[in-house]
Design an enzyme around this catalytic site. Sequence first.
Site, PDB file in Angstrom:
ATOM      1  N   LYS A   1      45.083  42.428  40.992  1.00  0.00           N
ATOM      2  CA  LYS A   1      45.174  41.462  42.087  1.00  0.00           C
ATOM      3  C   LYS A   1      46.403  41.742  42.934  1.00  0.00           C
ATOM      4  O   LYS A   1      47.406  42.251  42.433  1.00  0.00           O
ATOM      5  CB  LYS A   1      45.232  40.053  41.501  1.00  0.00           C
ATOM      6  CG  LYS A   1      45.105  38.942  42.524  1.00  0.00           C
ATOM      7  CD  LYS A   1      44.778  37.614  41.845  1.00  0.00           C
ATOM      8  CE  LYS A   1      44.666  36.517  42.896  1.00  0.00           C
ATOM      9  NZ  LYS A   1      44.091  35.290  42.371  1.00  0.00           N
TER      10      LYS A   1
ATOM     11  N   ASP B   1      42.279  34.950  49.257  1.00  0.00           N
ATOM     12  CA  ASP B   1      41.340  34.987  48.130  1.00  0.00           C
ATOM     13  C   ASP B   1      40.773  33.591  47.893  1.00  0.00           C
ATOM     14  O   ASP B   1      41.001  32.972  46.864  1.00  0.00           O
ATOM     15  CB  ASP B   1      42.108  35.498  46.899  1.00  0.00           C
ATOM     16  CG  ASP B   1      41.235  35.616  45.665  1.00  0.00           C
ATOM     17  OD1 ASP B   1      40.027  35.833  45.825  1.00  0.00           O
ATOM     18  OD2 ASP B   1      41.769  35.502  44.549  1.00  0.00           O
TER      19      ASP B   1
ATOM     20  N   HIS C   1      33.820  42.128  40.938  1.00  0.00           N
ATOM     21  CA  HIS C   1      33.796  40.680  41.112  1.00  0.00           C
ATOM     22  C   HIS C   1      33.506  40.444  42.581  1.00  0.00           C
ATOM     23  O   HIS C   1      34.352  40.707  43.434  1.00  0.00           O
ATOM     24  CB  HIS C   1      35.148  40.058  40.743  1.00  0.00           C
ATOM     25  CG  HIS C   1      35.212  39.614  39.327  1.00  0.00           C
ATOM     26  ND1 HIS C   1      36.240  38.863  38.820  1.00  0.00           N
ATOM     27  CD2 HIS C   1      34.346  39.793  38.301  1.00  0.00           C
ATOM     28  CE1 HIS C   1      36.003  38.617  37.542  1.00  0.00           C
ATOM     29  NE2 HIS C   1      34.877  39.174  37.210  1.00  0.00           N
TER      30      HIS C   1
ATOM     31  N   GLU D   1      41.347  43.526  35.391  1.00  0.00           N
ATOM     32  CA  GLU D   1      41.203  43.124  36.800  1.00  0.00           C
ATOM     33  C   GLU D   1      42.548  43.017  37.507  1.00  0.00           C
ATOM     34  O   GLU D   1      43.426  42.259  37.105  1.00  0.00           O
ATOM     35  CB  GLU D   1      40.474  41.775  36.868  1.00  0.00           C
ATOM     36  CG  GLU D   1      40.267  41.258  38.294  1.00  0.00           C
ATOM     37  CD  GLU D   1      39.507  39.935  38.345  1.00  0.00           C
ATOM     38  OE1 GLU D   1      39.237  39.354  37.266  1.00  0.00           O
ATOM     39  OE2 GLU D   1      39.203  39.482  39.465  1.00  0.00           O
TER      40      GLU D   1
ATOM     41  N   ASP E   1      37.897  43.066  42.381  1.00  0.00           N
ATOM     42  CA  ASP E   1      37.462  41.793  42.962  1.00  0.00           C
ATOM     43  C   ASP E   1      37.748  41.900  44.458  1.00  0.00           C
ATOM     44  O   ASP E   1      38.892  42.175  44.852  1.00  0.00           O
ATOM     45  CB  ASP E   1      38.265  40.664  42.293  1.00  0.00           C
ATOM     46  CG  ASP E   1      37.916  39.281  42.812  1.00  0.00           C
ATOM     47  OD1 ASP E   1      37.795  39.106  44.036  1.00  0.00           O
ATOM     48  OD2 ASP E   1      37.806  38.346  41.992  1.00  0.00           O
TER      49      ASP E   1
ATOM     50  N   ASP F   1      32.147  36.026  41.495  1.00  0.00           N
ATOM     51  CA  ASP F   1      33.371  35.293  41.175  1.00  0.00           C
ATOM     52  C   ASP F   1      33.834  34.477  42.364  1.00  0.00           C
ATOM     53  O   ASP F   1      34.702  34.904  43.116  1.00  0.00           O
ATOM     54  CB  ASP F   1      34.478  36.257  40.722  1.00  0.00           C
ATOM     55  CG  ASP F   1      35.742  35.502  40.312  1.00  0.00           C
ATOM     56  OD1 ASP F   1      35.636  34.281  40.074  1.00  0.00           O
ATOM     57  OD2 ASP F   1      36.822  36.110  40.252  1.00  0.00           O
TER      58      ASP F   1
ATOM     59  N   HIS G   1      40.833  40.438  46.130  1.00  0.00           N
ATOM     60  CA  HIS G   1      42.153  40.766  45.576  1.00  0.00           C
ATOM     61  C   HIS G   1      42.894  41.900  46.269  1.00  0.00           C
ATOM     62  O   HIS G   1      43.761  42.525  45.679  1.00  0.00           O
ATOM     63  CB  HIS G   1      42.004  41.119  44.085  1.00  0.00           C
ATOM     64  CG  HIS G   1      41.686  39.938  43.227  1.00  0.00           C
ATOM     65  ND1 HIS G   1      41.741  39.954  41.866  1.00  0.00           N
ATOM     66  CD2 HIS G   1      41.329  38.663  43.561  1.00  0.00           C
ATOM     67  CE1 HIS G   1      41.406  38.770  41.377  1.00  0.00           C
ATOM     68  NE2 HIS G   1      41.150  37.970  42.399  1.00  0.00           N
TER      69      HIS G   1
ATOM     70  N   TRP H   1      41.701  39.145  33.084  1.00  0.00           N
ATOM     71  CA  TRP H   1      42.502  38.861  34.265  1.00  0.00           C
ATOM     72  C   TRP H   1      43.595  37.881  33.845  1.00  0.00           C
ATOM     73  O   TRP H   1      43.333  36.905  33.153  1.00  0.00           O
ATOM     74  CB  TRP H   1      41.680  38.231  35.399  1.00  0.00           C
ATOM     75  CG  TRP H   1      42.602  37.836  36.523  1.00  0.00           C
ATOM     76  CD1 TRP H   1      43.195  38.659  37.413  1.00  0.00           C
ATOM     77  CD2 TRP H   1      43.105  36.509  36.794  1.00  0.00           C
ATOM     78  NE1 TRP H   1      44.040  37.941  38.242  1.00  0.00           N
ATOM     79  CE2 TRP H   1      43.999  36.629  37.888  1.00  0.00           C
ATOM     80  CE3 TRP H   1      42.896  35.257  36.234  1.00  0.00           C
ATOM     81  CZ2 TRP H   1      44.671  35.531  38.418  1.00  0.00           C
ATOM     82  CZ3 TRP H   1      43.561  34.152  36.763  1.00  0.00           C
ATOM     83  CH2 TRP H   1      44.448  34.303  37.854  1.00  0.00           C
TER      84      TRP H   1
ATOM     85  N   ASP I   1      37.713  32.537  47.602  1.00  0.00           N
ATOM     86  CA  ASP I   1      36.532  32.434  46.753  1.00  0.00           C
ATOM     87  C   ASP I   1      35.441  31.560  47.353  1.00  0.00           C
ATOM     88  O   ASP I   1      34.915  30.660  46.691  1.00  0.00           O
ATOM     89  CB  ASP I   1      36.934  31.982  45.338  1.00  0.00           C
ATOM     90  CG  ASP I   1      37.642  33.105  44.581  1.00  0.00           C
ATOM     91  OD1 ASP I   1      37.062  34.196  44.486  1.00  0.00           O
ATOM     92  OD2 ASP I   1      38.785  32.901  44.106  1.00  0.00           O
TER      93      ASP I   1
HETATM   94  C1  RNT Z   1      41.332  35.279  39.750  1.00  0.00           C
HETATM   95  C2  RNT Z   1      40.345  36.293  39.299  1.00  0.00           C
HETATM   96  C3  RNT Z   1      39.545  35.916  38.080  1.00  0.00           C
HETATM   97  C4  RNT Z   1      39.088  34.474  38.098  1.00  0.00           C
HETATM   98  C5  RNT Z   1      38.135  34.108  36.996  1.00  0.00           C
HETATM   99  C6  RNT Z   1      37.913  32.639  36.910  1.00  0.00           C
HETATM  100  O1  RNT Z   1      41.909  35.596  40.934  1.00  0.00           O
HETATM  101  O2  RNT Z   1      39.490  36.636  40.332  1.00  0.00           O
HETATM  102  O3  RNT Z   1      38.494  36.789  37.925  1.00  0.00           O
HETATM  103  O4  RNT Z   1      38.504  34.154  39.306  1.00  0.00           O
HETATM  104  O5  RNT Z   1      38.572  34.643  35.817  1.00  0.00           O
HETATM  105 ZN    ZN Z   2      37.850  37.941  39.850  1.00  0.00          ZN
END
Ligand code: RNT
Ligand code: ZN
Length: 421
Positions: free
Chosen positions: A231, A297, A289, A229, A262, A329, A265, A188, A299
């Site tokens: 986004k 996003d 993820h 990955e 993810d 994640d 994302h 990523w 998290d």
């Molecule tokens: C960031 C991505 C990525 C990170 C990690 C820490 O938006 O989701 O995967 O969260 O690599």
């Molecule tokens: Zn991620």
Amino acid sequence: MKKEFVTRAYELAKEQYAALGVNTDEAIAKMKDVKISLHCWQTDDVGGFEKPDATLGGGGIQCTGNYPGKSRSIAEMKADLEQAMSLLPGKQRLNLHAIYGDFGGQTVDRDQIEVKHFQTWIDWAKKHGIGLDFNPTCFSHPKSDDGFTLSSKDESIRKFWVDHVKRCRVIAAEMGKQLGTPCVNNIWIPDGSKDMPVDRGGHRAILKKSLDEIFEITYPKAYLKDAVECKLFGIGSEAMVVGSHEFYMGYAMKNNKLLCLDNGHFHPTEQIGDKISSCLLYVDELLLHVTRGVRWDSDHVVTFNDEIMLIAQEVIRCNALDRVNVGLDYFDGSLNRIGAYVVGTRAAQQAFLFALLEPTGLIRKFEEAGKNFERLAYLESMKTMLFGAVYDKYCLDNNVPVGIDYIAVIQKYEAEVLSKR
Ligand code: RNT
Ligand code: ZN
């Protein structure tokens, strides 16, 4: 919780599910195939152990909160992960980022990392009988400060990050080799632009070229699985992210890489659960993820919500557990971080167990007969079945605390260990 109580409740649940043709013992047994990769970065808010210390930045990602007790060394991180894993049923994996190497107090720049910096992690994983996953760290570094890494127009910067990711693949392949389970190396990058760029195409062509260079060397799939990955946007990359969904979907399909989805994302109303069956038609494997975005996003710690339920349901309904790698994640610094692991991992496990307990064949018959009310009624009724008793039994069988009992263990660890940091 009393063992006798758990067993009694389970017997009732078993009967209730059996009436729908669902075998709860089989569902619990199948949970051994649900191996969730714990993201090491929840222990320290994505700080890492480089010298000089990297602080999370330059990546469009942000960890908020300053709850005391984050891990400050590999030893503390290992202790925290062991504590978290001791409270989780089944086996997990560990997902490391490149900034968490055992650098022995030395300054080792990202383009200089080697297997030796991760050997103590490999030994630790071997000792615990778990697999490792890996990630290049293309953020929190002076060379990512202008917002571009693998897609940079500055050739020296681009080259630096290509070298970093190549080295990460060497390390990841060695992890997979030594541990006897393929290591997923997930790329990523933060690359993107805050305001409207005029050369989206230019940066995407550079990213493609960098990836082609990175993947020139192939490793046996038994050692290494490469993932990319995508986004939608990040903080400071609102107008364009170079590695968008279309970019990586195309790249993964064409080059047979794992596509990493993810769930933080995408547009807030997009469901990655809905994407799984499509992507699996075109790529061999996926990496998920799993996170919880709140408005963006953000998290947050994963909870047992509709989004995660749909993700797990679609993996199970597609019979694709062996083609979908699951990693967590999220990074929330506003609460006990061990608690964050246990709550989030248990929620993800619950989603899979819940999906394994669905009488899908029965419901599909209603669907095919156009009986939409019956389908909806079944799906709704599943939510109030004695599901908790089945998850409790899974915990009991694995000798980990049942129900809320893990809270006291974490409070004790906080009092004795975390609060002293
Ligand atoms: C960031 C991505 C990525 C990170 C990690 C820490 O938006 O989701 O995967 O969260 O690599
Ligand atoms: Zn991620």
